[in-house]
Design a protein around this motif. Sequence first.
Motif, short mmCIF file in Angstrom:
data_model
loop_
_atom_site.label_atom_id
_atom_site.label_comp_id
_atom_site.label_asym_id
_atom_site.label_seq_id
_atom_site.Cartn_x
_atom_site.Cartn_y
_atom_site.Cartn_z
N LEU A 80 -9.13 15.84 20.32
CA LEU A 80 -9.42 15.94 18.88
C LEU A 80 -8.13 16.11 18.08
O LEU A 80 -8.00 15.56 16.98
CB LEU A 80 -10.37 17.11 18.61
N ILE A 81 -7.19 16.88 18.61
CA ILE A 81 -5.92 17.09 17.91
C ILE A 81 -5.08 15.81 17.95
O ILE A 81 -4.48 15.41 16.95
CB ILE A 81 -5.14 18.27 18.54
N ASP A 82 -5.04 15.17 19.10
CA ASP A 82 -4.19 13.98 19.24
C ASP A 82 -4.76 12.76 18.53
O ASP A 82 -4.02 11.98 17.91
CB ASP A 82 -4.01 13.64 20.73
N LYS A 83 -6.10 12.56 18.62
CA LYS A 83 -6.70 11.32 18.11
C LYS A 83 -7.78 11.53 17.07
O LYS A 83 -8.23 10.56 16.45
CB LYS A 83 -7.28 10.52 19.28
N GLY A 84 -8.25 12.76 16.89
CA GLY A 84 -9.31 13.03 15.92
C GLY A 84 -10.69 12.70 16.45
O GLY A 84 -11.68 12.88 15.74
N GLU A 85 -10.78 12.21 17.68
CA GLU A 85 -12.05 11.88 18.30
C GLU A 85 -11.92 11.99 19.82
O GLU A 85 -10.81 12.13 20.35
CB GLU A 85 -12.51 10.47 17.92
N VAL A 86 -13.05 11.89 20.50
CA VAL A 86 -13.05 12.00 21.95
C VAL A 86 -13.39 10.65 22.56
O VAL A 86 -14.38 10.02 22.17
CB VAL A 86 -14.05 13.07 22.43
N THR A 87 -12.58 10.20 23.51
CA THR A 87 -12.85 8.98 24.26
C THR A 87 -13.42 9.37 25.62
O THR A 87 -12.80 10.13 26.36
CB THR A 87 -11.57 8.16 24.45
N ARG A 88 -14.59 8.85 25.94
CA ARG A 88 -15.26 9.22 27.18
C ARG A 88 -15.38 8.04 28.13
O ARG A 88 -15.51 6.88 27.71
CB ARG A 88 -16.66 9.78 26.88
N GLY A 89 -15.37 8.40 29.41
CA GLY A 89 -15.57 7.39 30.44
C GLY A 89 -17.03 6.98 30.55
O GLY A 89 -17.93 7.74 30.18
N TYR A 90 -17.27 5.78 31.08
CA TYR A 90 -18.62 5.21 31.13
C TYR A 90 -18.82 4.48 32.45
O TYR A 90 -17.98 3.70 32.88
CB TYR A 90 -18.79 4.24 29.95
N LEU A 91 -19.94 4.76 33.11
CA LEU A 91 -20.32 4.06 34.33
C LEU A 91 -21.44 3.07 34.11
O LEU A 91 -21.46 2.00 34.71
CB LEU A 91 -20.75 5.07 35.40
N GLY A 92 -22.42 3.45 33.27
CA GLY A 92 -23.56 2.56 33.02
C GLY A 92 -24.71 2.77 33.97
O GLY A 92 -25.32 1.80 34.44
N ILE A 93 -25.01 4.04 34.28
CA ILE A 93 -26.12 4.35 35.17
C ILE A 93 -26.97 5.46 34.57
O ILE A 93 -26.50 6.25 33.76
CB ILE A 93 -25.66 4.78 36.58
#
Length: 491
Positions: free
Chosen positions: A282-295
């Motif tokens: 949040l400090i670095d980008k202002g948002e959260v990037t999450r990993g995704y598997l698709g299950i």
Amino acid sequence: MKIKLMMLHVTLFCFSVMPAYALEDNGIKDLRQTGKAFASVAREVSPSVVFIQVESKVSDSARTRFRLPFGDSWPFGDEFFKRFFGEPFPGIPRTPPSDKPQSEHRIIGQGSGFVFEVKDGLLSDKTYILTNNHVVENADTIRVQFQNGSEYNAKITGRDPQSDVAVIEIKASSMPAAKLGDSSKLEVGEWVVAIGNPFGLSHTLTVGVVSAKGRTSIGINDYEDFIQTDAAINPGNSGGPLVNLDAEVVGINTAIFSRSGGYMGVGFAIPINLAREIADQLIDKGEVTRGYLGIVIQPLTADLAKSFGVEQVKGILVSQVSDDSPADMAGLRQGDIIIAYRGEPVTNVGSFRNRVSLTQPGSTEELTILREGKQMTLTVTIGKLTREKLAAQTSSQSAEKLGLTVQTLTPQLAEQFGVKMGEGVVVTEVRPGSIAAMAGIEPGTVIMQVDREPVKNAAEFKRAVEKSSDDKSILLLLRRGNAQQYVVLSW
């Protein structure tokens, strides 16, 4: 001779009494030391804890007599999980009275937070404060107050509703920052201290122990791995630190289980290890990037393990794989049992989802699975989770009032339970002591109707339960094996 016997008797009496006094003295000393340990934690951590007051504007069309800070109703029902704002408690400011008609009115709410990182320098005089998303998410203005009385206007650095973590910032430097601990080392039974502002009472300290770890599928956040504690936390503690005896923050106090709106011995805190990773993004980008598997995954119960030919109940079951997803391209199939991720055992659904979500998109990871009794290792390239993908893979719903979680039927599950696709939802979890548990509902039960209306998927089930909330009771048609029966649940 008599004199000698009397002296011997007195001597023996003295020796028999002395250990009791010594034990009593040692016990008091131990208590004093324990008390001083708590006092030491308070002295070290309290300067970093802030009282947060938020203000938002709400239209008159949504106005009620007693308002939640940012909504009309409890997110989890009046008698179960409650955020820390709701009842008309003493010390919690409410909507200012006004005799004049107005299109908007102000809502004032309160919470807690703590300084967790300070950046000094000519071009950076910000102090970052960690709190809960639900404390600040709809705030128009945010004001923070430190223990020494200093006050600052704050603004939101970033919010993550999925984990209920938020970072706010103030223009100030050299503010005392709390030490962050390692929540993975926390043990059940360990002493912890909660510091916050319950009922608007600034910098209140309460003491308890860690009651449990790894609480998931509670239904508070999308991503859960809660620390459970019996340290007294109440409305206004939300966002404050949970601290160990080394004065290190190990969690963020987030929610309580309560039938009255106040303390009942069950509170939940977000582990600081999870919160720290979210806060850094949040400090670095202002948002959260999450990993995704698709299950879509579900717990592996003893019955499911038996039906899949697995002797030991370990891992989680893959109930659905999205087309063209990272999991699909890696060769993962419906019915696979995931037993390890990145070389570490997979024990439950919640922790696995958290681990995948915190994996950097684009990285290549290993999945260890069981397929038809044989162990295999698959290599998967983690994708990036978007809102659309999150909605698509969420096919389970938690009904907190009832104390159960249901799953949309997949073709394999429908065949296993002897029903057709779209003929109900299957119960995957039942909370011990809940009204569903007391009614005899168990994992594997198929719920076919809610209040005589068929339910085809988990989303329809959730809407049907919410529709029945005002009646305080619900009629369910259940299927167990080849038998069907009606059950009424009341709360």
